[in-house]
Every structure is written in structure tokens, then in C-alpha cells.
Design a protein around this motif. Structure first.
Motif, PDB file in Angstrom:
ATOM      1  N   LEU A 104      20.522 -12.494  43.067  1.00 42.89           N
ATOM      2  CA  LEU A 104      20.115 -12.940  44.406  1.00 42.89           C
ATOM      3  C   LEU A 104      19.700 -14.403  44.408  1.00 42.89           C
ATOM      4  O   LEU A 104      19.648 -15.034  45.457  1.00 42.89           O
ATOM      5  N   THR A 105      19.404 -14.944  43.244  1.00 37.66           N
ATOM      6  CA  THR A 105      18.994 -16.351  43.162  1.00 37.66           C
ATOM      7  C   THR A 105      20.187 -17.270  42.952  1.00 37.66           C
ATOM      8  O   THR A 105      20.115 -18.460  43.261  1.00 37.66           O
ATOM      9  N   ASP A 106      21.283 -16.734  42.423  1.00 37.74           N
ATOM     10  CA  ASP A 106      22.453 -17.558  42.133  1.00 37.74           C
ATOM     11  C   ASP A 106      23.322 -17.787  43.356  1.00 37.74           C
ATOM     12  O   ASP A 106      24.003 -18.804  43.463  1.00 37.74           O
ATOM     13  N   ALA A 107      23.317 -16.833  44.288  1.00 41.31           N
ATOM     14  CA  ALA A 107      24.147 -16.948  45.490  1.00 41.31           C
ATOM     15  C   ALA A 107      23.330 -17.592  46.608  1.00 41.31           C
ATOM     16  O   ALA A 107      22.707 -16.907  47.424  1.00 41.31           O
ATOM     17  N   TRP A 108      23.340 -18.944  46.648  1.00 40.49           N
ATOM     18  CA  TRP A 108      22.496 -19.636  47.626  1.00 40.49           C
ATOM     19  C   TRP A 108      22.936 -19.367  49.057  1.00 40.49           C
ATOM     20  O   TRP A 108      22.134 -19.457  49.987  1.00 40.49           O
ATOM     21  N   GLU A 109      24.206 -18.974  49.246  1.00 36.58           N
ATOM     22  CA  GLU A 109      24.644 -18.685  50.604  1.00 36.58           C
ATOM     23  C   GLU A 109      23.884 -17.499  51.201  1.00 36.58           C
ATOM     24  O   GLU A 109      23.825 -17.350  52.423  1.00 36.58           O
ATOM     25  N   LEU A 110      23.270 -16.674  50.345  1.00 38.95           N
ATOM     26  CA  LEU A 110      22.444 -15.580  50.847  1.00 38.95           C
ATOM     27  C   LEU A 110      21.225 -16.104  51.595  1.00 38.95           C
ATOM     28  O   LEU A 110      20.685 -15.426  52.473  1.00 38.95           O
ATOM     29  N   TRP A 111      20.792 -17.314  51.257  1.00 36.91           N
ATOM     30  CA  TRP A 111      19.566 -17.882  51.819  1.00 36.91           C
ATOM     31  C   TRP A 111      19.841 -19.003  52.813  1.00 36.91           C
ATOM     32  O   TRP A 111      18.914 -19.549  53.392  1.00 36.91           O
ATOM     33  N   GLU A 112      21.101 -19.316  53.002  1.00 37.35           N
ATOM     34  CA  GLU A 112      21.459 -20.416  53.895  1.00 37.35           C
ATOM     35  C   GLU A 112      21.024 -20.134  55.332  1.00 37.35           C
ATOM     36  O   GLU A 112      20.555 -21.026  56.051  1.00 37.35           O
TER      37      GLU A 112
END
Length: 339
Positions: A104-112
Motif C-alpha cells: 500500500l506504500t509503494d502504489a502512490w496512485e492509491l493516495w493521489e
């Protein structure tokens, strides 16, 4: 300018409580009601936007991911935040988002989505008037850093305030880090960073002789200036905290490093439109200089960028050298490092 100090006695009580296993602070009584409401809203945005992002994921390990803790750290947790309309400087809410899975920390698009929504809400000023900066780490990673005694994480546990918690998330007891280990890590990173900076500047100065009037070269050079500035800020963070967040945002990195030396804030003047525009071009260069056909930078703007990044280099060298000497002195005395 406005700030409030969380009392030394209260801090010591909080530290004693944690040593007794009572956990992190949860009381936000040192903050005005409006700030507490803003923080509650920021937590809501982070949860909602992550849920939206995960709902579109097919991978079960991501779809089942969750936020385990959200912790307020930094100036608003300590009580020494700044709101200075005259100097146009405002402290951020610094949030640590602890998640269940490293992926969950590697996929920054999750937090965009959360980042964009928080910025939009800040611009509207209706439910959010304080900038929000957040970093995302897995529980496993946080506990690993605590076991190593890295003092950024120890400080978070010492001063942080829990905004969201779940029963299944527990932090380990942090171990003290010896000053000699801290000095070895910080000095090695610093030397590597300075070597990178010098190599990039040598390349820039050699190419500038032929490429100055080439618009494409100026785009590449602006990106190079961004990379140099980013590495310099990373050096400060590593030397002072042994922690570098996953961020290419120069504004974010400036706010994280400015408290360590007042001269860092003075590197980027804002008295003129030219200065503001040139810094904005530098900030945007990480993405736009590489991918946007509309990105343009003039000779004068590029020259200003290079001169300010050179100044940043000198300030960083001096600030880090002093900090490394202090750590070295602690190491000579056989002490654990003090943050």
C-alpha cells in the motif's frame, strides 16, 4: 506569528505513561477546537479516498488493505506550530499513516485522490485551512525502524498524538541507537549525496557552454536542478533524522527541513514575481520538464535556479557538518544519539 508550547511537565508525564505501556497520547486539548475539527476531517478524507482507490483494485492483497493508525507528529503535536501571515509561513499538519501492507506504500496512485482532495479543500478554505502533509508506512516497517532506534521514529512515538487506532496494531518498544552507528549512517549518506551534487553540477556547467540557447537542454537542466535540490534536502533529513520520506515535492521537503536551520528558508526569496515564478518552474520540473510539451524555462530563470541551488548546497553543507560534529562528539562519549 503564533505558536503554543505543550508543557514540559505534560511531555514528561506522557513519556512516563508510554514507558508503562499506556501507549501514545490521544489528547488534542492543546489545540484549538477549529484545528481539532480540521484534523478529524483530514482523517476522514484519508480513509474515504483510500477506500475508493482500493475498490478498483483486483489484487486481493491490496483490496483487503487498510489503515491501522494515523498519528499527528511534528509541530502541531508538540504545540509549537507557526502561523505567520506576514512572512507567509504556515506549519503543516504532519500525519503518519500506518497501513497493513507494504504494498500500500509503494502504489502512490492509491493516495493521489487523498492528496488532491486535501489540496482542493485547502484552497476552498471551508473545511480545511491548514496544509496537510502525510507519509505512508507499513506497521512492519515502522516497527523495524523502531527496533533500529532511528530517532525520527522514536520522536514520533515520544511526541505523536493518535488520531485513529485499531486494536491489531501495536508498536514495539524502541531501542536506543548508539551515536557511533548514527554517525556512520548519516555521514555515509551525506558524503554520497555531496558526491552526487558535485557530479551533476559539473555536468551542468560543461553542457551549459553549448546548450544555453537550446530550449530542450534548458528543460533537461531544470529537471537536473530539481534533482540536485531534492538530493540536498534528503541529505539534511538523513543527517538530522535518519529518515527520508518518499517524496519529490520540493515544497514538502522544504517544510520538513526548514526547522533545522533558519538559513534554509532564506535560500528561496519571494519578493518578486520573477523569484516566485522561477521557483515554481523548479518545483514543477520533476514532472513537467520531462513530460509536458508546454513547459518552458528561460535562460534567466534557469540561471536563477542554478544560483539558488548552489546557495542551498552551501547552507546544507554547513548545517550538516555541524550536526555530524555533534553526533561525533556524542559517539566519542559512548552515548546514544539525541534527536
Amino acid at each position: 506569528m503564533r505558536g503554543r508550547n505543550f508543557g514540559r511537565g505534560e511531555r514528561e508525564e506522557a513519556r512516563v505513561a508510554r514507558r508503562k505501556g499506556k501507549g501514545l497520547r490521544t489528547d488534542l486539548g492543546h489545540l484549538p477546537p477549529a484545528k481539532r475539527a480540521e484534523l478529524a476531517f483530514a482523517v476522514e478524507v484519508l480513509r474515504e479516498e483510500l477506500a475508493k482507490s482500493l475498490a478498483t483494485r483486483q489484487a486481493p492483497e491490496l483490496a483487503s488493505g487498510s489503515i491501522l493508525k494515523i498519528i499527528l507528529f511534528g509541530s502541531y503535536a508538540r504545540g509549537d506550530w507557526v502561523e505567520d501571515p506576514v512572512g507567509r509561513y504556515f506549519s503543516d499538519f504532519d500525519l503518519l499513516v500506518v497501513v497493513s501492507d507494504e504494498r500500500l506504500t509503494d502504489a502512490w496512485e492509491l493516495w493521489e485522490g487523498a492528496e488532491k482532495r486535501l489540496l482542493s479543500e485547502l484552497v476552498s478554505g471551508q473545511r480545511l485551512r491548514t496544509p496537510v502533509s502525510f507519509v505512508v508506512h507499513s506497521l512492519e516497517d515502522v516497527n523495524r525502524q523502531l527496533e533500529l532506534g532511528r530517532y525520527f521514529w522514536v520522536d514520533v512515538l515520544r511526541d505523536g498524538v493518535v488520531l485513529l487506532d485499531t486494536a491489531e496494531a501495536e508498536f514495539v518498544e524502541p531501542r536506543p541507537m548508539s551515536a557511533d552507528v548514527a554517525w556512520a549512517e548519516a555521514s555515509a549518506y551525506f558524503e554520497a549525496a555531496m558526491g552526487y551534487v558535485e557530479r551533476r553540477f559539473r555536468g551542468y556547467e560543461l553542457e551549459a557552454k553549448e546548450g544555453w540557447d537550446d530550449a530542450e537542454w534548458r528543460r533537461d537542466a531544470a529537471f537536473m536542478m530539481h534533482q540536485i535540490a531534492e538530493r540536498l534536502y534528503h541529505a539534511v533529513l538523513m543527517v538530522f533524522t535518519l529518515y527520508v520520506p518518499k517524496s519529490h515535492n520540493l515544497i514538502f521537503l522544504r517544510k520538513r527541513t526548514d526547522p533545522f536551520d533558519p538559513r534554509l528558508r532564506e535560500v528561496w526569496p519571494t519578493e518578486t514575481k520573477f523569484q516566485k515564478r522561477s521557483f515554481e518552474l523548479l518545483r514543477a520540473a520533476y514532472v513537467k520538464a520531462r513530460y509536458s510539451p508546454h513547459y518552458r524555462v528561460s535562460n534567466e530563470e534557469l540561471e536563477w535556479m542554478a544560483s539558488r541551488v548552489r546557495l542551498l548546497e552551501q547552507v546544507v553543507k554547513d548545517a550538516c557538518a555541524k550536526r555530524l560534529l555533534a553526533i561525533q562528539a556524542e559517539a566519542a562519549g559512548g552515548l546514544t544519539v539525541s534527536s
